[in-house]
Design a protein around this motif. Structure first.
Motif, short mmCIF file in Angstrom:
data_model
loop_
_atom_site.label_atom_id
_atom_site.label_comp_id
_atom_site.label_asym_id
_atom_site.label_seq_id
_atom_site.Cartn_x
_atom_site.Cartn_y
_atom_site.Cartn_z
N UNK A 68 56.47 9.63 32.82
CA UNK A 68 57.78 10.28 33.00
C UNK A 68 58.40 10.51 31.62
N UNK A 69 58.03 11.65 31.03
CA UNK A 69 58.45 11.91 29.66
C UNK A 69 59.94 12.24 29.55
N UNK A 70 60.56 12.52 30.70
CA UNK A 70 62.01 12.75 30.68
C UNK A 70 62.78 11.43 30.57
N UNK A 71 62.04 10.31 30.66
CA UNK A 71 62.66 8.99 30.51
C UNK A 71 61.96 8.27 29.36
N UNK A 72 62.11 8.77 28.13
CA UNK A 72 61.37 8.20 27.01
C UNK A 72 61.77 6.74 26.74
N UNK A 73 60.83 5.99 26.21
CA UNK A 73 61.10 4.56 25.98
C UNK A 73 61.60 4.29 24.57
N UNK A 74 61.38 5.23 23.64
CA UNK A 74 61.81 5.01 22.27
C UNK A 74 62.64 6.19 21.77
N UNK A 75 63.52 5.88 20.80
CA UNK A 75 64.39 6.91 20.25
C UNK A 75 64.12 7.16 18.77
N UNK A 76 63.65 6.14 18.07
CA UNK A 76 63.37 6.31 16.64
C UNK A 76 62.17 5.46 16.25
N UNK A 77 61.72 5.67 15.02
CA UNK A 77 60.53 4.94 14.55
C UNK A 77 60.74 3.43 14.61
N UNK A 78 61.98 3.01 14.41
CA UNK A 78 62.26 1.57 14.43
C UNK A 78 62.08 0.95 15.81
N UNK A 79 62.11 1.78 16.84
CA UNK A 79 61.96 1.27 18.21
C UNK A 79 60.51 0.98 18.56
N UNK A 80 59.59 1.51 17.78
CA UNK A 80 58.17 1.41 18.16
C UNK A 80 57.74 -0.05 18.16
N UNK A 81 57.20 -0.45 19.29
CA UNK A 81 56.71 -1.82 19.43
C UNK A 81 55.36 -1.76 20.14
N UNK A 82 54.35 -2.22 19.44
CA UNK A 82 53.01 -2.22 20.04
C UNK A 82 52.72 -3.63 20.52
N UNK A 83 52.66 -3.84 21.82
CA UNK A 83 52.53 -5.20 22.34
C UNK A 83 51.18 -5.81 22.00
N UNK A 111 53.90 8.68 13.51
CA UNK A 111 52.46 8.85 13.69
C UNK A 111 51.70 7.71 13.00
N UNK A 112 52.20 7.33 11.84
CA UNK A 112 51.55 6.26 11.07
C UNK A 112 51.59 4.95 11.84
N UNK A 113 52.72 4.68 12.51
CA UNK A 113 52.81 3.45 13.29
C UNK A 113 51.94 3.50 14.54
N UNK A 114 51.92 4.68 15.19
CA UNK A 114 51.20 4.79 16.46
C UNK A 114 49.69 4.81 16.28
N UNK A 115 49.21 5.06 15.07
CA UNK A 115 47.75 5.15 14.88
C UNK A 115 47.06 3.83 15.22
N UNK A 116 47.79 2.73 15.12
CA UNK A 116 47.21 1.42 15.46
C UNK A 116 46.74 1.41 16.92
N UNK A 117 47.50 2.07 17.80
CA UNK A 117 47.12 2.12 19.22
C UNK A 117 45.78 2.83 19.35
N UNK A 118 45.67 3.97 18.68
CA UNK A 118 44.43 4.76 18.75
C UNK A 118 43.24 3.94 18.26
N UNK A 119 43.42 3.29 17.13
CA UNK A 119 42.30 2.55 16.52
C UNK A 119 41.96 1.31 17.35
N UNK A 120 42.96 0.55 17.74
CA UNK A 120 42.68 -0.71 18.46
C UNK A 120 42.02 -0.44 19.82
#
Lengths: 343, 249
Positions: free
Chosen positions: A101-116, A180-189
């Protein structure tokens, strides 16, 4: 028409990905060939087949056992990691694709990014890893298993919303690059986890399509990241981008990825000329107008056009519509065999 | 016949010279911008540049100076989006740039819409819009809706992931003569055809004219599934809606 086959399906796919000679062109599904008919045949309907390892593996295996493709793909959708990241999901039923549901995004800025920490052990990613192991047990060493790990551009659509992320890319390029730099960890892991589970290659969808953004965008935001993925994920990578992409295939061919899965909006000959042998192409049988709407002879005509152009692996352009007929999908490997018998 | 030099705003001149290639479009936009007030040219230029703050300020100023709201909408906001639409069609700009221009247009429409609503101007017609079942993408649909509303249509937005029955109910309840369906994915495009079939099965297909669009949708696919019209972009959507409304009259 006789045909001498000296390679297993897996050897054929891996050779094509490595740019080596093959006994015949492999037939691959870097995205998905799951259909309602196939779900019924093996009792593996959506959404179970997207969330549980056993039905996921059963449905994936049909690409080889029923359709005659050289590879199988257990990740039918593009949302497993997004679910693990906490996106709001709509899993749908048997005849519809699961979506974020992309109309309900979970993050607003780069600081919100949290990779569990449980990214690769979350139930919606763990089921993929378990399905890969089941497929290897069931199919043995002779069939290529291709996994899927989403690129950061696509993940950003899911987590920030498409419109917000695209506007940010124009308003604040540095913030966009930081995301993108932060999210690349998801792709690699998740990619490495699938390699460890036993995949032979990985599709890496990253939807910087010409229907949305320019080729210059691909160069500015993604080319270097894709080079890094090719260096750090230890298996052949197949980049997937839908829509018009011929304007960025030159950049894509510089990434070191093994193959590019391309769409029917790009002509086979022009695409082959653009990449100049620096990356293999896989595709590009049209989904809505051909595989879904027409008959086997029309499918075969598109397969022949790809083979005539020298495309290295043949398959649908993207995930096929769920109501696509088995007869049309079977026409793809049939056409490949016919073409090779005649050449 | 107007000349480029008849247009006062340099940005507009440059845009026509650099990005418009079809003779009929060059002539149409040259005539248009040569005719309109310099203040409208400035608004259109700010739209093209995606400068929402500038559009906001210029629109407010134009209203203060007594320029009619419809004139600002037609000669400034929509005229600017017309150039943007052509640049998008020809791949000179892409969705981020169009979204930026749309944001600027919304800044201007925020001043205009309350005035138009209060004035009771007759609508061009009623259009229902929605993204088909299974598809949650709405950028293209929303651009179409913005342009439709900007062109004087009353639009009922059903949102995304719209079931066949919801489309049918909306048509029957609203009496709208035109329905627009959008899809971004090749996997969800078939749901457009299924929705049209649902209208046939419910014996209400003749109640509405159906137009379709979305990045992977083509004229051929539209024809095959039995739609009444296809639009490749938001500008085509407006043109198609006008055509269908006229044919339904």
């Amino acid at each position: 028409m006789s045909e001498v086959q000296s390679m297993t399906s897996r050897e054929r796919v891996m050779a094509a990905l490595a740019g080596q000679p093959v006994d015949r062109t492999p037939v691959c599904c870097p995205t998905s060939v799951a259909t309602v008919e196939l779900m019924d045949l093996v009792d593996a309907p959506f959404p179970d087949a997207n969330r549980q390892a056993a039905p996921m593996a059963r449905l994936a295996a049909t690409a080889h056992t029923i359709l005659g493709f050289d590879s199988v793909m257990p990740v039918f959708s593009i949302i497993q990691e997004s679910s693990a990241l906490g996106c709001k999901m709509q899993w749908e039923g048997k005849d519809n694709w699961p979506t974020v549901r992309m109309s309900e995004p979970i993050w607003d800025s780069v600081d919100d990014i949290y990779i569990p920490n449980d990214l690769t052990s979350h139930p919606d990613t763990q089921c993929v890893l378990d399905a890969i192991k089941l497929l290897r047990e069931e199919l043995g060493p002779d069939v290529a298993i291709i996994g899927k790990t989403m690129g950061p551009w696509s993940l950003a659509y899911h987590c920030f919303g498409v419109e917000k992320f695209l506007l940010l890319s124009l308003d604040d390029p540095e913030a966009t690059k930081a995301i993108l730099e932060k999210l690349k960890k998801v792709t690699i892991d998740f990619g490495i986890a699938q390699v460890e589970a036993g995949v032979d290659a990985l599709t890496l969808p990253d939807h910087a399509t010409g229907d949305l953004v320019s080729g210059e965008y691909y160069q500015r935001y993604l080319r270097d990241l894709h080079i890094e993925f090719a260096e750090r994920i230890p298996c052949p990578l197949i980049l997937h981008i839908c829509g018009r992409t011929v304007d960025r295939m030159g950049f894509i061919s510089e990434t070191g990825m093994a193959a590019f899965h391309y769409d029917s909006k790009n002509a086979p000959e022009e695409s082959m000329q653009t990449v100049e042998g620096r990356i293999a192409l896989v595709g590009n049988i049209n989904n809505p107008e051909t595989l879904f709407s027409k008959g086997p002879e029309d499918v075969k005509a598109e397969v022949f056009a790809n083979l005539d152009a020298g495309v290295q692996m043949i398959g649908p352009e993207c995930a096929v519509p769920l109501q696509t007929s088995i007869a049309n999908l079977r026409a793809i490997p049939e056409a490949v065999r016919e073409w090779h018998a005649a050449h | 016949m107007a000349e480029l030099s008849d247009i006062q705003n340099q940005t507009i001149q440059d845009e026509i010279e650099e990005y418009l290639e079809r003779a009929d479009e060059i002539e149409r936009f040259t005539e248009l911008f040569a005719r309109v007030k310099p203040a409208m040219q400035d608004i259109a230029a700010a739209i093209i540049e995606g400068d929402d703050d500038e559009v906001d300020a210029l629109t407010a100023k134009a209203l203060e100076n007594g320029i009619d709201a419809i004139e600002i909408m037609d000669d400034g906001l929509i005229a600017g989006m017309g150039i943007v639409g052509i640049k998008f069609r020809e791949n000179f700009v892409f969705v981020p740039e169009v979204l930026s221009c749309a944001r600027a247009m919304r800044a201007g429409m925020a001043h205009i819409e309350p005035i138009l609503s209060a004035s009771g101007i007759e609508s061009q017609g009623k259009v229902i819009m929605g993204t088909v079942k299974g598809d949650l993408h709405d950028i293209g649909k929303n651009l179409c809706i913005m342009m439709l509303r900007g062109s004087g249509f009353e639009v009922i937005d059903l949102g995304v992931d719209v079931a066949e029955d919801t489309f049918i109910d909306a048509v029957e309840e609203s009496g709208a003569k035109v329905l627009g369906m959008s899809a971004l994915l090749t996997t969800t495009m078939p749901n457009m055809g299924r929705t049209i079939e649902a209208f046939i099965d419910a014996d209400v297909r003749d109640d509405v004219l159906i137009m379709v669009g979305g990045a992977p949708v083509t004229q051929e696919f539209s024809d095959d599934m039995g739609a009444d019209g296809y639009g490749a972009d938001a500008l085509s959507c407006v043109a198609m809606a006008k055509e269908l409304i006229a044919s339904a009259a």
